[in-house]
Design a protein around this motif. Structure first.
Motif, PDB file in Angstrom:
ATOM      1  N   ALA A 182       9.949  12.276 -20.430  1.00  0.00           N
ATOM      2  CA  ALA A 182      11.241  12.444 -21.090  1.00  0.00           C
ATOM      3  C   ALA A 182      11.923  11.098 -21.309  1.00  0.00           C
ATOM      4  O   ALA A 182      12.466  10.816 -22.388  1.00  0.00           O
ATOM      5  CB  ALA A 182      12.133  13.361 -20.252  1.00  0.00           C
ATOM      6  N   GLN A 183      11.873  10.250 -20.292  1.00  0.00           N
ATOM      7  CA  GLN A 183      12.466   8.918 -20.393  1.00  0.00           C
ATOM      8  C   GLN A 183      11.806   8.122 -21.517  1.00  0.00           C
ATOM      9  O   GLN A 183      12.481   7.440 -22.302  1.00  0.00           O
ATOM     10  CB  GLN A 183      12.312   8.187 -19.069  1.00  0.00           C
ATOM     11  N   THR A 184      10.481   8.198 -21.609  1.00  0.00           N
ATOM     12  CA  THR A 184       9.750   7.443 -22.614  1.00  0.00           C
ATOM     13  C   THR A 184      10.047   7.943 -24.024  1.00  0.00           C
ATOM     14  O   THR A 184      10.162   7.142 -24.963  1.00  0.00           O
ATOM     15  CB  THR A 184       8.238   7.510 -22.329  1.00  0.00           C
ATOM     16  N   LEU A 185      10.178   9.254 -24.193  1.00  0.00           N
ATOM     17  CA  LEU A 185      10.512   9.787 -25.520  1.00  0.00           C
ATOM     18  C   LEU A 185      11.807   9.174 -26.035  1.00  0.00           C
ATOM     19  O   LEU A 185      11.894   8.754 -27.198  1.00  0.00           O
ATOM     20  CB  LEU A 185      10.634  11.312 -25.455  1.00  0.00           C
ATOM     21  N   ARG A 186      12.792   9.088 -25.187  1.00  0.00           N
ATOM     22  CA  ARG A 186      14.070   8.496 -25.606  1.00  0.00           C
ATOM     23  C   ARG A 186      13.924   6.975 -25.802  1.00  0.00           C
ATOM     24  O   ARG A 186      14.444   6.420 -26.774  1.00  0.00           O
ATOM     25  CB  ARG A 186      15.151   8.796 -24.569  1.00  0.00           C
ATOM     26  N   ALA A 200       3.722  10.984 -23.652  1.00  0.00           N
ATOM     27  CA  ALA A 200       4.896  10.980 -24.528  1.00  0.00           C
ATOM     28  C   ALA A 200       4.627  10.166 -25.791  1.00  0.00           C
ATOM     29  O   ALA A 200       4.979  10.583 -26.911  1.00  0.00           O
ATOM     30  CB  ALA A 200       6.107  10.425 -23.781  1.00  0.00           C
ATOM     31  N   ARG A 201       3.998   9.022 -25.642  1.00  0.00           N
ATOM     32  CA  ARG A 201       3.701   8.181 -26.814  1.00  0.00           C
ATOM     33  C   ARG A 201       2.686   8.867 -27.728  1.00  0.00           C
ATOM     34  O   ARG A 201       2.790   8.784 -28.958  1.00  0.00           O
ATOM     35  CB  ARG A 201       3.197   6.811 -26.353  1.00  0.00           C
ATOM     36  N   ALA A 202       1.723   9.545 -27.127  1.00  0.00           N
ATOM     37  CA  ALA A 202       0.757  10.275 -27.942  1.00  0.00           C
ATOM     38  C   ALA A 202       1.441  11.416 -28.696  1.00  0.00           C
ATOM     39  O   ALA A 202       1.119  11.680 -29.865  1.00  0.00           O
ATOM     40  CB  ALA A 202      -0.367  10.819 -27.057  1.00  0.00           C
ATOM     41  N   MET A 203       2.376  12.101 -28.063  1.00  0.00           N
ATOM     42  CA  MET A 203       3.128  13.168 -28.723  1.00  0.00           C
ATOM     43  C   MET A 203       3.900  12.637 -29.924  1.00  0.00           C
ATOM     44  O   MET A 203       4.130  13.355 -30.906  1.00  0.00           O
ATOM     45  CB  MET A 203       4.080  13.827 -27.718  1.00  0.00           C
ATOM     46  N   LEU A 204       4.294  11.374 -29.861  1.00  0.00           N
ATOM     47  CA  LEU A 204       5.029  10.744 -30.960  1.00  0.00           C
ATOM     48  C   LEU A 204       4.099  10.239 -32.058  1.00  0.00           C
ATOM     49  O   LEU A 204       4.560   9.661 -33.048  1.00  0.00           O
ATOM     50  CB  LEU A 204       5.880   9.594 -30.425  1.00  0.00           C
TER      51      LEU A 204
END
Length: 419
Positions: free
Chosen positions: A21-25, A318-322
């Protein structure tokens, strides 16, 4: 302002989920981020549960990943104390225990693992414990303190990392400790018999009694309280409390019910993911203890339960999800603290994978580095009371090239020169 047109859902309120969650933001994602956890506590780190918090050296607030206010400030929607009971891949929804249905564009499963249970008579008694969650540590910390005050006995089933760390904590409180382990030494399947013997001696020096070669078969009690344990070789050991420390199983039920690919047992049995931590469904990812990942460096699939995997795996997912190009190839790493011994282990060297163990330093004084080699190539390294060497150790593992074992064993030869 949050853009409600895109929603990323994270199932699992541990370190991997919180760091994702932190990385997504941090990476600029402006959509909704919903984090669902089945514990009422905010996301926390697990190492203190068997180390600093359990021993009483750290307070409870120190275990949390972020302060409570951080989530609101980062516009992370928390659903704590909620289990996810259903996953509809076609509709891209998850359903929580209270009937709430939440749509996702991308989903991260960070459901972790759960302690394996003893399958013996007496496990319903009040003095039988597990250690996986903060609530377990809250309870066990009070139990150890009481055992220390009353000269009580703790029996630990299992001489793995958790069992040994709890044994050290219990002795710190003054409790009597017996460890029942079916193998011939502690940690046999992790570090082998030679190094396992070092931990036998360490704990024996601090008053821990070991019962090797036996399995716990019964917990004897009266009026709901533990009195003793029995093993399959006919021995009986006094006990006021029992800790089951016989490993953990990945929490894959949600993924299995949804038809996601699950790795075979010999590869850890978790949710099968590729090097970008994506599951067999392109909209769903998995990270942390539950993920069995194809590892680009090691050339195999493995499931890693340790802290560093959650710390780094959550952000990678998270980075892969982006949509970023991610190849999660971190060298597996963990650490342990027991009495005055601290260690760090890097790499992966399961039983049968290595043909030589090289020691640099003085194992007798518990100040050394151990290396596991196959065809003179370093598979793993463990530094014991030797610090600031993790980087060169991991570089040796990454290099994948033959190393002179004599130079590796020689403390006068800088590790950096062998890479």
């Amino acid at each position: 302002m949050v853009d409600a047109h895109r929603t990323f859902v994270i199932v699992g309120g541990g370190l991997a989920g919180a760091k994702a969650a932190q990385t997504l933001r941090a990476e600029g994602f402006s959509g909704r981020v919903i984090l669902i956890g089945d514990e009422r506590d905010h996301p926390y780190e697990r190492p203190p549960l068997s180390k600093g918090y359990l021993t009483g050296k750290e307070d409870r607030d120190s275990v949390f990943v972020h302060e409570t206010a951080w989530y609101a400030g980062a516009e992370i929607e928390l659903h704590l104390g909620q289990s996810v009971t259903g996953l509809n891949r076609e509709a891209r929804t998850v359903e929580t225990g209270d009937g709430t249905v939440i749509h996702y564009d991308k989903l991260l499963l960070a459901t972790g693992a759960e302690p394996r249970r003893l399958d013996v008579p007496g496990t319903e008694l009040a003095g039988v414990h597990h250690l996986r969650r903060l609530a377990h540590a809250d309870r066990l910390r009070n139990v150890l303190a009481a055992l220390g005050r009353d000269n009580g006995h703790l029996v630990i089933a299992g001489a793995g990392w958790i069992g040994l760390e709890v044994a050290a904590a219990a002795r710190g409180y003054g409790a009597e400790v017996t460890v029942v382990e079916p193998e011939a030494t502690p940690l046999l399947r992790v570090i082998g018999p030679e190094l396992g013997q070092i931990f036998t001696e360490l704990h024996s020096d601090h008053g821990v009694r070991f019962h090797f070669g036996g399995r716990l078969t019964e917990i004897v009690g009266q009026d709901g309280m533990v009195l003793a344990v029995r093993t399959d070789d006919g021995e009986e050991h006094p006990a006021h409390d029992v800790l089951a420390a016989i490993g953990a199983a990945p929490r894959t039920a949600l993924a299995e019910a949804a038809g996601l690919e699950i790795a075979p047992r010999e590869q850890g049995g978790g949710i099968a993911v590729d090097a970008s931590l994506r599951t067999s469904d392109p909209h769903i990812y998995a990270a942390g203890d539950v993920a069995s990942a194809a590892h680009p460096l090691l050339g195999t699939r493995l499931r890693v339960e340790h802290w560093a995997n959650a710390l780094n795996g959550g952000p990678a997912a998270a980075r892969a999800m982006l949509g970023q190009d991610v190849a999660y190839d971190r060298v597996p790493y963990f650490f342990s603290d027991q009495y005055d011994l601290g260690l760090e282990y890097s790499g992966w060297a399961p039983p049968g994978s290595y043909d030589q163990v090289v020691i640099r330093g003085d194992a007798g004084k518990r100040q050394f580095i151990a290396f596991w080699l196959k065809d003179r190539t370093v598979l793993a390294g463990m530094n014991v009371n030797v610090w600031d060497v993790t980087e060169p150790v991991q570089k040796l593992i990454r290099a994948g090239r033959p190393v002179d074992p004599d130079a590796l064993a020689d403390p006068s030869v800088p590790l950096e020169s062998l890479v």
